[in-house]
Motif scaffolding. Structure first.
Motif, PDB file in Angstrom:
ATOM      1  N   MET A 192       0.831  -1.199   0.000  1.00  0.00           N
ATOM      2  CA  MET A 192       0.000   0.000   0.000  1.00  0.00           C
ATOM      3  C   MET A 192       0.868   1.252   0.000  1.00  0.00           C
ATOM      4  SD  MET A 192      -3.044  -0.968   2.685  1.00  0.00           S
ATOM      5  CE  MET A 192      -3.841   0.606   2.403  1.00  0.00           C
ATOM      6  N   PRO A 193       0.392   2.358  -0.597  1.00  0.00           N
ATOM      7  CA  PRO A 193       1.156   3.613  -0.567  1.00  0.00           C
ATOM      8  C   PRO A 193       1.362   4.093   0.863  1.00  0.00           C
ATOM      9  CG  PRO A 193      -0.645   3.721  -2.161  1.00  0.00           C
ATOM     10  CD  PRO A 193      -0.855   2.487  -1.360  1.00  0.00           C
ATOM     11  N   LEU A 194       2.397   4.901   1.075  1.00  0.00           N
ATOM     12  CA  LEU A 194       2.646   5.477   2.393  1.00  0.00           C
ATOM     13  C   LEU A 194       1.465   6.337   2.824  1.00  0.00           C
ATOM     14  CD1 LEU A 194       6.367   6.609   1.984  1.00  0.00           C
ATOM     15  CD2 LEU A 194       5.528   4.637   3.266  1.00  0.00           C
ATOM     16  N   GLU A 195       1.121   6.260   4.107  1.00  0.00           N
ATOM     17  CA  GLU A 195       0.022   7.072   4.619  1.00  0.00           C
ATOM     18  C   GLU A 195       0.336   8.559   4.434  1.00  0.00           C
ATOM     19  OE1 GLU A 195      -2.626   7.694   8.692  1.00  0.00           O
ATOM     20  OE2 GLU A 195      -0.943   6.295   8.661  1.00  0.00           O
ATOM     21  N   GLY A 196      -0.655   9.299   3.979  1.00  0.00           N
ATOM     22  CA  GLY A 196      -0.472  10.736   3.785  1.00  0.00           C
ATOM     23  C   GLY A 196       0.045  11.122   2.420  1.00  0.00           C
ATOM     24  N   THR A 197       0.323  10.122   1.556  1.00  0.00           N
ATOM     25  CA  THR A 197       0.768  10.429   0.197  1.00  0.00           C
ATOM     26  C   THR A 197      -0.326  10.045  -0.793  1.00  0.00           C
ATOM     27  OG1 THR A 197       1.818   8.263  -0.147  1.00  0.00           O
ATOM     28  CG2 THR A 197       3.168  10.016   0.809  1.00  0.00           C
ATOM     29  N   SER A 198      -0.334  10.708  -1.917  1.00  0.00           N
ATOM     30  CA  SER A 198      -1.313  10.438  -2.965  1.00  0.00           C
ATOM     31  C   SER A 198      -0.568  10.294  -4.281  1.00  0.00           C
ATOM     32  CB  SER A 198      -2.336  11.574  -3.048  1.00  0.00           C
ATOM     33  OG  SER A 198      -3.252  11.353  -4.114  1.00  0.00           O
ATOM     34  N   VAL A 199      -0.629   9.097  -4.859  1.00  0.00           N
ATOM     35  CA  VAL A 199       0.007   8.823  -6.148  1.00  0.00           C
ATOM     36  C   VAL A 199      -1.095   8.747  -7.196  1.00  0.00           C
ATOM     37  CG1 VAL A 199       1.440   7.222  -7.463  1.00  0.00           C
ATOM     38  CG2 VAL A 199       1.880   7.572  -5.017  1.00  0.00           C
ATOM     39  N   THR A 200      -1.014   9.592  -8.210  1.00  0.00           N
ATOM     40  CA  THR A 200      -2.102   9.719  -9.172  1.00  0.00           C
ATOM     41  C   THR A 200      -1.605   9.498 -10.591  1.00  0.00           C
ATOM     42  OG1 THR A 200      -1.793  12.110  -9.420  1.00  0.00           O
ATOM     43  CG2 THR A 200      -3.280  11.358  -7.672  1.00  0.00           C
ATOM     44  N   GLN A 249       9.620   5.937  -2.391  1.00  0.00           N
ATOM     45  CA  GLN A 249       8.379   5.488  -3.003  1.00  0.00           C
ATOM     46  C   GLN A 249       8.201   6.126  -4.373  1.00  0.00           C
ATOM     47  OE1 GLN A 249       4.203   5.091  -1.073  1.00  0.00           O
ATOM     48  NE2 GLN A 249       4.228   7.141  -1.941  1.00  0.00           N
ATOM     49  N   GLY A 250       8.484   7.437  -4.483  1.00  0.00           N
ATOM     50  CA  GLY A 250       8.334   8.123  -5.762  1.00  0.00           C
ATOM     51  C   GLY A 250       9.214   7.517  -6.839  1.00  0.00           C
ATOM     52  N   ALA A 251      10.457   7.190  -6.490  1.00  0.00           N
ATOM     53  CA  ALA A 251      11.353   6.578  -7.468  1.00  0.00           C
ATOM     54  C   ALA A 251      10.844   5.209  -7.895  1.00  0.00           C
ATOM     55  CB  ALA A 251      12.751   6.473  -6.874  1.00  0.00           C
ATOM     56  N   ALA A 252      10.295   4.437  -6.943  1.00  0.00           N
ATOM     57  CA  ALA A 252       9.742   3.124  -7.276  1.00  0.00           C
ATOM     58  C   ALA A 252       8.519   3.258  -8.179  1.00  0.00           C
ATOM     59  CB  ALA A 252       9.385   2.368  -5.999  1.00  0.00           C
ATOM     60  N   VAL A 253       7.702   4.296  -7.951  1.00  0.00           N
ATOM     61  CA  VAL A 253       6.547   4.546  -8.827  1.00  0.00           C
ATOM     62  C   VAL A 253       7.019   4.825 -10.244  1.00  0.00           C
ATOM     63  CG1 VAL A 253       4.678   6.171  -9.324  1.00  0.00           C
ATOM     64  CG2 VAL A 253       5.022   5.349  -6.996  1.00  0.00           C
ATOM     65  N   MET A 254       8.010   5.710 -10.385  1.00  0.00           N
ATOM     66  CA  MET A 254       8.507   6.051 -11.712  1.00  0.00           C
ATOM     67  C   MET A 254       9.114   4.827 -12.393  1.00  0.00           C
ATOM     68  SD  MET A 254       7.621   9.174 -11.888  1.00  0.00           S
ATOM     69  CE  MET A 254       8.512   9.999 -13.204  1.00  0.00           C
ATOM     70  N   ALA A 255       9.796   3.970 -11.628  1.00  0.00           N
ATOM     71  CA  ALA A 255      10.356   2.748 -12.194  1.00  0.00           C
ATOM     72  C   ALA A 255       9.252   1.825 -12.699  1.00  0.00           C
ATOM     73  CB  ALA A 255      11.205   2.033 -11.148  1.00  0.00           C
TER      74      ALA A 255
END
Length: 730
Positions: A192-200, A249-255
């Motif tokens: 699950m995404p980190l609490e308090g973050t929103s990946v869109t 987390q952001g880098a993993a999303v982009m990957a």
């Protein structure tokens, strides 16, 4: 296959990190790298001649979707490109890390849409202000001293090349299941995404795809062919610094986005995959406010600032299907009507309960400021789990984050049952306390099965199949329970731990022929400035800030409580102070130290104000009024009518049954009162009170002149007939 796919994701992840870092300062060579490996050159030694670039960020903002902005440095000392609308050309001078782009430039004179022309002007201004650069093989940053002006990625995509020397090629038009859809991430490689973050993720009908990785915004294009998906590289991205865990987390999303080759949509879920392995899942996002619940994170305080909430307070909003928005405004419960039409929203005058809260200090001011900001909303937009409301002047009014509404299963007959009765939207938490995360929200009137209680009896445990462990905790203060006297005590789960950075993925052994790429040491950037340092009273200017590779930043007027003004890494704000004001930027560095920057905006006093309005700030009790039938009447026994002339140009009061309001304007002895509005109650007693109210409001609206004699106010019509006579209220 699973191991190889994850290894591929990691390698792409490392390449994305390398591409996103400004390659200006090499880090120390890893121990396993052969000592004779040559050190990478510093960015300032890069030769720009013969290089081509595409804009990825301008003053911290992404370029407009589908609009390509470029910059090319010729080996003959020429610089050229497109600003998204027009071609330009000039010369440039490079001396080490110094760069001058010669002015004025030659340019075509095409006209484009207003937004494109505005971006083009900002881009040309950035080029003119450039006096230095940072760069590497993949990224170029133009600078003005310590200010980052524009960021580019290497190369110029074919989709953006011009077809006839002047007209930019049309952006691709997407056709398929993804075009026009919006999504928010629910899982990344099963986590699950980190609490308090929103990946869109938002797929445009023009072939663009954009979103947020939880820290930075990004944009690029995509290609869809059946169930195949390609998210094109390189992406344009902002360059904000966030907490280590969020950055990881952001880098993993982009990957994951880079690696994805396939997609599938089932009901409201989007799945991205590669080689049969799921990389990320997303849930569909609707722009409909109906039956949604939100937590407020920022609001406009009415003093030219958007602020966060006081510590220990909560503001919520629930938009019901009945056209009513309700919630907690910090101390009191509030309610108001709302209506939407496309992206426009109208919110009526809020009402609320009448409690007074003394703590924390400032909570009542926060409540009134929030309710005023709520009513000022004119437009809204939903991006993933974030809702933004703006005023008619496009100023930010409120920022909220979504709370998931849970549809509780209908309880079986004769089982302990609870019904939500004390709140329009009740938080369901993972444990018995407000320090536990919210797993969902139940609506007023929802019922569910009670399966247990806390040891102190302050929390019920309810059946929530979609929650971890199949249960959730709700405050007993907002639930009416039936048959729950004998439910067992359920032990509280451990309190949630303090978030810690995500562990780094183990680095695989390098292939025999591979040489590890040195990463750039992040550069700390701190810039704080005003577009103008002197203005006339009543004028405005823009306050700007830009920071990178820091922990946190606050921007606030000197003397305010700084932690009420959190900011993102790059941004600006229009400020219109009535007097000379010093603004501070407080920056918490990554080593825990603090730096403060100050700028002062000098405000020249305005001319003396016009003559004082004698009605402003006065209160009156009505004695007589014109009944509209050629007679001046006294009030019906047992009724009262009053008039309060505010300093804000509004006259308000009670008209006998309902409260009323109208604007008023004074010019000498002339008085203009607009068409009054009022609440909508109906009073039966005393007899005639409703007729009296209608006649008084008509008399008030007929006002043309006024005269104050001691403690008496006389208002007359344009025909010099008496409209209203009132005595000054004590």
């Amino acid at each position: 296959m699973r191991t190889m796919t994850r290894l591929g994701i990691f390698l792409v992840f490392m390449l994305v990190l390398a591409a996103c870092q400004p390659a200006s300062i090499p880090i120390e060579t890893p121990a396993e790298t052969p000592a004779e490996s040559p050190e990478q050159p510093a960015a300032s030694m890069m030769d720009l001649a013969g290089t081509s670039w595409t804009l990825s960020a301008l003053d911290g903002n992404l370029p407009l979707p589908g609009v390509q902005v470029t910059l090319e440095f010729g080996a003959d000392g020429t610089a050229s490109g497109t600003d998204g609308c027009n071609r330009f050309s000039t010369t440039y001078t490079q001396d080490g890390a110094s760069l001058t782009i010669t002015q004025p430039m030659a340019s075509t004179m095409m006209a484009c849409e207003d937004a494109v022309m505005t971006q083009a002007s900002a881009y040309m201004a950035a080029l003119a202000a450039t006096n230095g650069f940072l760069g590497g093989d993949r990224q170029l940053v133009l600078t003005d001293g310590d200010q980052f002006l524009a960021t580019f990625v290497a190369g110029i995509a074919e989709a953006g090349e011009e077809t006839d020397g002047e007209t930019p090629a049309a952006p691709p038009v997407a056709a398929g299941q993804l075009a026009g859809t919006n999504w928010t991430m629910s899982a990344l490689v099963g986590t699950m995404p980190l609490e308090g973050t929103s990946v869109t993720l938002a797929f445009g009908a023009d072939g663009s795809v954009s979103g947020s990785d939880g820290c930075n915004n990004f944009s690029t294009t995509y290609t869809e062919d059946g169930s195949s998906l390609t998210i094109n590289q390189p992406m344009a991205s902002t360059m904000m610094a966030c907490e280590d865990a969020v950055m990881a987390q952001g880098a993993a999303v982009m990957a994951a986005l880079t690696t994805a080759t396939d997609f599938s949509i089932a009901e409201d879920q989007l799945t991205l995959s590669a080689g049969g392995e799921t990389l990320a899942t997303f849930t569909a996002v609707s722009s409909d406010l109906t039956d949604t619940a939100w937590d407020v994170v920022n609001y406009n305080n009415g003093r030219e600032a958007v602020v966060g909430l006081l510590e220990g307070t909560e503001i919520t909003a629930y938009f019901g299907a009945d056209g009513t928005v309700t919630g907690n405004a910090s101390c009191n419960q509030y309610f108001a009507s709302y209506a939407t039409d496309g992206d426009t929203i109208t919110i009526g005058q809020p009402g609320s309960t009448m409690m007074f809260c003394g703590e924390p200090e400032g909570v009542m001011d926060q409540e009134s400021e929030y309710l005023a900001a709520l009513q000022s909303a004119a437009t809204y937009s939903i991006s993933g789990d974030m809702l933004q409301m703006r005023t008619a002047e496009d100023a930010l009014a409120i920022v909220m984050v979504r709370r998931e509404i849970v549809d509780l299963p209908e309880p079986e007959p004769a089982v302990p049952t609870g019904v939500v009765t004390g709140a329009q939207a009740l938080n369901i938490r993972s444990g018995p306390g407000t320090n536990f995360p919210v797993v969902g929200v139940a609506r007023n009137g929802d019922s569910g099965e009670i399966i247990g209680r806390s040891a102190d009896g302050n929390w019920w445990v309810v059946s929530v199949p979609s929650a971890p462990g199949g249960m959730g905790w709700v405050s007993a203060s907002f639930v009416t329970a039936t048959g729950a006297d004998e439910v067992p005590v359920i032990a509280s789960p451990p309190p949630p731990p303090t978030p810690t950075p995500m562990p780094a993925t183990p680095t695989p052994a390098p292939a025999p022929t591979a040489t590890p790429l040195p990463l750039a040491t992040p550069i700390t950037e701190i810039a704080f400035w005003l577009n103008q340092t002197t203005i006339e009273q009543g004028q405005c200017t823009t306050l700007n800030w830009s920071v990178q590779n820091v922990q946190a930043v606050w921007v606030y007027p000197q003397g305010e409580i700084y932690n009420r003004f959190p900011r993102t890494g790059q941004g600006n704000e229009v400020v219109c102070p009535p007097s000379t004001t010093t603004y501070e930027m407080r920056v918490q560095m990554r080593d825990g130290t603090t730096q403060i920057r100050q700028v002062t905006l000098n405000v020249n006093p305005a001319p003396p104000p016009p003559a004082v309005n004698p009605l402003s700030g006065t209160r009156w009790d009505v004695v007589n009024y014109n009944n509209g039938r050629q007679a001046v009447s006294t009030l019906v026994d047992g009724t009262s009518i009053n008039m309060n002339f505010g300093t804000d140009g509004q006259v308000t009061g009670t008209a006998g049954c309902n409260n009323y309001f109208a604007f008023y304007q004074v010019n000498g002895s002339n008085l203009t009162i607009g068409q009054p509005g009022s609440t909508s109650r109906f009073c039966v007693e005393p007899e005639g009170v409703m007729d009296q109210e209608s006649a008084f409001l008509a008399a008030l609206h007929s006002a043309a002149t006024f005269n104050i004699n001691g403690n008496m106010l006389e208002i007359r019509t344009a025909g010099d007939a008496i409209a209203v006579i009132a005595s000054r209220a004590p």
